[in-house]
Scaffold this motif. Sequence first.
Motif, PDB file in Angstrom:
ATOM      1  N   ASN C  90      32.145  97.498  20.859  1.00 38.91           N
ATOM      2  CA  ASN C  90      32.940  97.140  22.029  1.00 38.91           C
ATOM      3  C   ASN C  90      34.422  97.451  21.824  1.00 38.91           C
ATOM      4  O   ASN C  90      35.139  97.711  22.786  1.00 38.91           O
ATOM      5  CB  ASN C  90      32.750  95.665  22.374  1.00 38.91           C
ATOM      6  N   ASP C 117      34.632  95.253  34.818  1.00 36.25           N
ATOM      7  CA  ASP C 117      34.630  93.799  34.988  1.00 36.25           C
ATOM      8  C   ASP C 117      33.249  93.213  35.246  1.00 36.25           C
ATOM      9  O   ASP C 117      33.039  92.017  35.074  1.00 36.25           O
ATOM     10  CB  ASP C 117      35.528  93.412  36.178  1.00 36.25           C
ATOM     11  N   PHE C 120      31.326  90.421  33.305  1.00 31.20           N
ATOM     12  CA  PHE C 120      31.841  89.064  33.466  1.00 31.20           C
ATOM     13  C   PHE C 120      31.097  88.334  34.555  1.00 31.20           C
ATOM     14  O   PHE C 120      30.810  87.152  34.462  1.00 31.20           O
ATOM     15  CB  PHE C 120      33.295  89.120  33.962  1.00 31.20           C
ATOM     16  N   LEU C 168      31.088  93.211  26.790  1.00 37.31           N
ATOM     17  CA  LEU C 168      31.661  94.551  26.958  1.00 37.31           C
ATOM     18  C   LEU C 168      33.080  94.561  27.511  1.00 37.31           C
ATOM     19  O   LEU C 168      33.913  95.315  27.029  1.00 37.31           O
ATOM     20  CB  LEU C 168      30.701  95.369  27.839  1.00 37.31           C
ATOM     21  N   PHE C 170      35.663  92.466  27.307  1.00 35.85           N
ATOM     22  CA  PHE C 170      36.762  91.675  26.752  1.00 35.85           C
ATOM     23  C   PHE C 170      37.910  92.511  26.196  1.00 35.85           C
ATOM     24  O   PHE C 170      39.075  92.258  26.496  1.00 35.85           O
ATOM     25  CB  PHE C 170      36.250  90.706  25.685  1.00 35.85           C
ATOM     26  N   ARG C 173      39.505  94.832  28.962  1.00 36.26           N
ATOM     27  CA  ARG C 173      40.321  94.030  29.884  1.00 36.26           C
ATOM     28  C   ARG C 173      41.680  93.708  29.288  1.00 36.26           C
ATOM     29  O   ARG C 173      42.670  93.585  29.983  1.00 36.26           O
ATOM     30  CB  ARG C 173      39.648  92.686  30.175  1.00 36.26           C
ATOM     31  N   GLU C 174      41.700  93.508  27.992  1.00 31.90           N
ATOM     32  CA  GLU C 174      42.942  93.145  27.327  1.00 31.90           C
ATOM     33  C   GLU C 174      43.864  94.369  27.238  1.00 31.90           C
ATOM     34  O   GLU C 174      45.071  94.271  27.393  1.00 31.90           O
ATOM     35  CB  GLU C 174      42.587  92.621  25.929  1.00 31.90           C
ATOM     36  N   LEU C 219      38.573  87.445  20.971  1.00 31.03           N
ATOM     37  CA  LEU C 219      37.836  86.897  22.110  1.00 31.03           C
ATOM     38  C   LEU C 219      36.414  87.429  22.139  1.00 31.03           C
ATOM     39  O   LEU C 219      35.449  86.689  22.332  1.00 31.03           O
ATOM     40  CB  LEU C 219      38.519  87.283  23.417  1.00 31.03           C
ATOM     41  N   ARG C 223      33.059  85.183  21.936  1.00 28.28           N
ATOM     42  CA  ARG C 223      32.045  85.182  22.997  1.00 28.28           C
ATOM     43  C   ARG C 223      30.701  85.653  22.445  1.00 28.28           C
ATOM     44  O   ARG C 223      29.655  85.135  22.805  1.00 28.28           O
ATOM     45  CB  ARG C 223      32.438  86.111  24.140  1.00 28.28           C
TER      46      ARG C 223
END
Lengths: 353, 276, 295
Positions: C90, C117, C120, C168, C170, C173-174, C219, C223
């Motif tokens: 990831n 996204d 999520f 996938l 996290f 997204r950051e 993160l 998770r």
Amino acid sequence: MHPPHSASPWQFSKLTAAILIGGAVLAGGLSTPVQAQSANVELLNVSYDPTREFYREYNDLFNTFWQAEHDQSVIVRQSHGGSGSQGRSIVDGIDADVATLALAYDIDALHDRADLIPADWQARLPNNSSPYTSAIVLLVRDGNPKNIQGWDDLVRDDVEVITPNPKTSGGARWNFLALWGYGLEKFDGDEEKTYDFVRQVYENVPVLDSGARGATNTFVQRRLGDVFIAWENEAILSLEQLGRGEFELVVPSLSILAEPPVTVVDANVDRKGTREVAETYLEHLYSDEAQHLAAKHYYRPSNPDILSQYSEDFPDVELFTVNDVFGGWREAQQRFFNDGGVFDDILEEINTQ
Amino acid sequence: MSITLVKRRVIPGFGLTIGFTLLYMGLVFLIPVGAFLLYTTTMSWEAFWSAVTQRQVVASYKLSFGGSLIAASINLVFGTLVAWVLVRYRFPGKRFVDALVDLPFALPTAVAGIALVTLYASTGWVGQYLDIFGIRVAYTQLGVVLALTYIGLPFVVRTVQPVLEDLETELEEASASLGADRLTTIRHVIFPALFPALLTGYALAFARALGEYGSVVFISGNLPFRTEITPLLIVAKAEQYDYHGAAAIGTVMLVAAFLMLLIINGLQWWASRRHG
Amino acid sequence: MITPSTVIDTNDTIAKRWRRATEEPVWIRITLITIALTFLTLFLVLPLTVVLYGAFEHGIGVWYAAVSDPDALSAIRLTLLIVAIVVPLNTLFGVAAAWSIAKFEFRGKSILISLIDMPFAISPVVVGLIFVILFGSQGWLGPWLSSNDMRIIFAVPGIVIVIAFGTLPFIARELIPLMQQQGKEEEEASLTLGANGWKTFWYVTLPNIKWGLIYGIILCNARAMGEFGAVAVVSGRIRGETNTMPLHIEVLYNEYMFTAAFAVSSLLTGLALVTIAIKSAVEWNDERRQRIAAA
């Protein structure tokens, strides 16, 4: 939060490398599987919720028994969960050698849905393939503050009833049928009155846990509800181990004989070559030592001689069977619990009043 | 034309990175989701429609969507407040509090569910006091909202916080020196700058809440028509071998979530054009 | 802090006015801090306390017995193995996706971002269901898999794939907003000066995104360790074999071994707290270095 330029890239790469290497070493070191010696044989027993403690001990007992005769040890792996979902796992391909579920319908599904076992599986072992049985009883709080004496009290407005969801829990289906069977007896077979009676009980249910164990936790740990409809073995376990002196057992005048059956999963044992040990594993459940062990875990032994030795532990209650009253599990399931069945009608009626 | 092309191609690696991105997404998630949707299409339209509009299912949508909406709104208000306090103010233990915000990410949902029900059941540390006022949290719809708020909490804080940190105080000073009072500054300077982040955080908290399962099952009563969330219903359907019914309801959830995210991304794009 | 002052100093009054304009009065600040802390106490501190209290209620010996139980150890081992596979994959994905999205314009970018996204928003339960329908023995690929003696669900590969699915977004997204915000001037400068793409990424981009990346990895890791719903559907809960830590916790809870359940939970919680603490410490250290450099 994200300072630019300040750090050298090497610092970063070292960190990354350390994380990656560390992770890999950990994973590699820890995941080296303990290779089963060739002299060992493995079985997977897929079972339902309340049998955890029983099979934990029985597996040791069986291993000793098998070792004495075959010079080979048996490692039995366990999987527990709601009976319905465990049956679903077997149909979806979990490698179970034996299935020890809460009710025959969930094992019937192994034949109906996936052809893993023959249709007549239940005739292969004595006593409908149920080496131990149980009954459905009521558990109330200490001193019986709501004065609950039997099924009739469950419809009272001031009583909250805890029972899991029959859609997902095997025990809850036995509970429902016990209630229904009592209603039929009480109203002389009047189905409509029985329906109303059962509906009134479900109006008093504030929580429908998905499994028997969840419901026990709700009643015992969260102190929700006045009465808990439970497997006899779960009820006695709660009395003896979870809260001494906090609960009382109420034995209804009439209840259902709960028969949790067992079977070898033919398709799997034939593929894995474990048929002999799997069959012996189940047959040995009927041995005297296993029957005593069942009684120790508050299951009623199917061997009447051994059962009579424990008559003090098991309350005397008149029991009817699912075959007598409902014509077997396939019909009961179809009529009451499938989508659009009686249970759905009851829920819908309660919530649209 | 040729100039822009050259300029655009100064940075290499587009083919490689987008290729890997799409390949990985494809294998892990797009192809399985696609196959799943295809599986749903093997149902007839009538069967699909009746599966997704059963009364019990509709009741679960109401709770799942409504509960997620409320939870995300609570998080929007309190999450922004927490982000504001963490960025703008100093107080003892701030660093600890800041780190703690990530807890709902880190704590497994099942553990969170068990911890919450232990706290808020009428025997729990908090629940016993609420019980005095006749407020029941565990096993009610309130409990569902509580769990959904808990798991969505970091999303708003963590999307708003960096934007707030990067916000130039010069802008606020300029606004103030031009005679605006604090409220006006907040409304016309700070809020527009935060708006895209607020939307994103809200959407993520909502989307995450919509699908939540692990923490909710422990604290909700799972009572059909009342406290049964849609994901639980999907599990129940699958366990009765009604894979088609489960897949149909799952599809509804999928489509709803995707639409939500698409709308929010569109809004963000619009906001960044307008204010950027 | 604003202190009432009788000194009439031009600079000071101006500074005061500005401060007043960009800060709220003390009472508002205190109220806001109180509300925020109360909210966080109710939602974060208390659940954390319950877990730790439950874990150590009967002493450290009971706690140790619970976490060193063979089944607990095998759950820990399995969880670490899965994390060691999922997190690097990831990470690679997150960097690649952020690079392509932040540094290039292309059609359908908005859709791609929405797609990233998606995991999520997809219920863990649906994720599990998807793979059961694909790989279950009643599913589409099930018969082929079993005829080749391959197992996906009810085995480690199935657990790995559902967790990769769920975690996938996290890291991506950051990184995406971070890299978008940083633009591409620095990379362009580096490339114009003759560095190749890898070097530019390694020496220019990576140092810029390092904290975002580390945060994302932490993160993602947390998770991945805590995923429950999807794993519950595909794992089969075989004790000592396909039980991850969260499933083992549920098992213990259902065996009425609450202390043990909280003990194993405390491991995950403790791990999360430690990683978060490290992150804070490193950040703090870095900030201080910058301040010194600036001074």
